[in-house]
Motif scaffolding. Structure first.
Motif, PDB file in Angstrom:
ATOM      1  N   SER A  34     -26.522 -74.803  23.094  1.00  0.00           N
ATOM      2  CA  SER A  34     -27.180 -75.338  21.911  1.00  0.00           C
ATOM      3  C   SER A  34     -28.477 -76.026  22.314  1.00  0.00           C
ATOM      4  CB  SER A  34     -26.300 -76.426  21.255  1.00  0.00           C
ATOM      5  OG  SER A  34     -25.058 -75.950  20.892  1.00  0.00           O
ATOM      6  N   PRO A  35     -29.381 -76.259  21.363  1.00  0.00           N
ATOM      7  CA  PRO A  35     -30.517 -77.123  21.670  1.00  0.00           C
ATOM      8  C   PRO A  35     -30.012 -78.533  22.030  1.00  0.00           C
ATOM      9  CG  PRO A  35     -30.827 -76.013  19.550  1.00  0.00           C
ATOM     10  CD  PRO A  35     -29.401 -75.790  19.963  1.00  0.00           C
ATOM     11  N   GLY A  36     -30.584 -79.098  23.081  1.00  0.00           N
ATOM     12  CA  GLY A  36     -30.263 -80.493  23.379  1.00  0.00           C
ATOM     13  C   GLY A  36     -28.988 -80.730  24.161  1.00  0.00           C
TER      14      GLY A  36
ATOM     15  N   VAL B 292     -33.349 -69.646  25.181  1.00  0.00           N
ATOM     16  CA  VAL B 292     -33.657 -70.419  23.973  1.00  0.00           C
ATOM     17  C   VAL B 292     -32.405 -71.207  23.569  1.00  0.00           C
ATOM     18  CG1 VAL B 292     -34.325 -70.231  21.541  1.00  0.00           C
ATOM     19  CG2 VAL B 292     -35.288 -68.651  23.220  1.00  0.00           C
ATOM     20  N   GLY B 293     -32.588 -72.435  23.125  1.00  0.00           N
ATOM     21  CA  GLY B 293     -31.456 -73.267  22.724  1.00  0.00           C
ATOM     22  C   GLY B 293     -30.753 -72.691  21.516  1.00  0.00           C
ATOM     23  N   ASN B 294     -29.591 -72.090  21.724  1.00  0.00           N
ATOM     24  CA  ASN B 294     -28.895 -71.378  20.657  1.00  0.00           C
ATOM     25  C   ASN B 294     -27.545 -70.937  21.210  1.00  0.00           C
ATOM     26  OD1 ASN B 294     -27.962 -69.472  18.795  1.00  0.00           O
ATOM     27  ND2 ASN B 294     -29.983 -68.602  18.433  1.00  0.00           N
TER      28      ASN B 294
END
Lengths: 221, 221
Positions: A40-42, A121-123
């Motif tokens: 995930s992002p973050g 990519v944050g995902n």
């Protein structure tokens, strides 16, 4: 979806897989280990790299392919680690594909590398669907996201070879159900190793580095 | 990408937008406010609903459309709130589209509702690209994700009408740069309201409920 649309999506995926196979063959020939970090992002992918690269650099030639929707923020953060970095801006796309990785290779000296980290990519969803020619996908999940992420987004955890449960230092402030987390992952992907890491106090880092060493040693054989 | 592929993707987006326009007209006619909650996985969308629904229910007729890749986990968590819930499993897709929302409507009594919350799939990228006919997109971001999420994933913050900075209770344990967060959002979407919320101690909830009340009042006019 109409048949023609399905056909075209299949073609896109086949093109991706074909390029991924080429990349994998090239990395095999060059004896380079490529690790695809997905979360995930973050969740802490960039911070993990900030803390890991200086330790690996002592022994290995390391580079990073940095995937971001836009901005060079993460690539800039990693510049101080003083390793080659190739930035891929996806212009809005939510994952990296093998074609972009092949392009990023042209910015790296593949004759002079042991390990390439790809920061996807944050995902937590789409990146797991795309083979980019990596040796292993690594799933990061951080404690504040909650113990239910593996069961809710199982594909990544099925595809990954390692799970890092990151930000473990925050667990005392959270209602994180560790037993459920381990139980669910065991259901999804029996036997996959899980390392609890903190980039604040480096707990779990010995295990994380040992995992990488094992994989690079296998690759060099 | 080949021209024919671009054309087909454009057609898919046009079909989505056309259905979204139908949904918007229907909601206008029925005077129902529809709010589209978007965030990374684990930012706290479901918990926010768990805490918000009981408060709103006193005054309004509320329903939830729950979007998940697979599993009914979040829908099950919300069942105890005793409001109508329509679950959409996207079978791996990383966002909701208007066609699914229209299908979910058939499980709801639209003559008997004031507010529909849509909990989108946990993903900071793709859901922002799809109009589902909502009145407003709401961007949630939680403090452990870091202050750089708006600048790194700007589309959602451009599209949203409200930002909730959630898990504010954890901020004392983090190196979260509040000034940078506010500064970046101001650059991306000047004037957008930001409410700092905690589902643990309900801080920010008065403001959050007031925002919803204002929007439902406007809609009913």
């Amino acid at each position: 979806m109409a048949k023609i649309e399905i056909k075209i999506l299949q073609n896109l995926l086949q093109a991706n897989d074909a390029k991924a196979a080429e990349i994998r063959a090239l990395l095999q020939q060059k004896k380079i280990l490529m690790l695809n970090l997905i979360s995930s992002p973050g969740s802490g992918k960039t911070t993990l790299l900030e803390k890991t690269l200086p330790l690996l650099k002592e022994k290995y030639r390391v580079a990073v392919i940095e995937g971001d929707v836009e901005t060079a923020k993460d690539a800039e953060r990693l510049e101080k680690c003083n390793v080659p970095i190739a930035l891929i801006n996806t212009s809005g796309a939510c994952h990296l594909e093998s074609i972009s990785i092949a392009k990023a290779f042209s910015a790296l000296d593949l004759n002079n590398l042991d390990i390439i980290f790809v920061e996807n990519v944050g995902n937590l969803v789409c990146p797991a669907e795309f083979d980019i020619g990596e040796d292993y996908k690594i799933a990061l999940v951080s404690t504040p996201e909650g113990e239910d992420k593996p069961i809710k987004y199982p594909l990544l955890f099925r595809e990954a070879a390692l799970v890092l449960l990151n930000k473990i230092d925050l667990i005392e402030h959270l209602n994180f159900d560790r037993d459920a987390f381990y139980h669910d992952i065991d259901k999804i992907h029996r036997g996959i190793p899980i390392i609890e890491t903190s980039c604040k106090n480096k707990s779990g880092f010995a295990e994380w580095l040992a995992w990488i060493e094992e994989k690079i040693t296998e690759k060099k054989m």
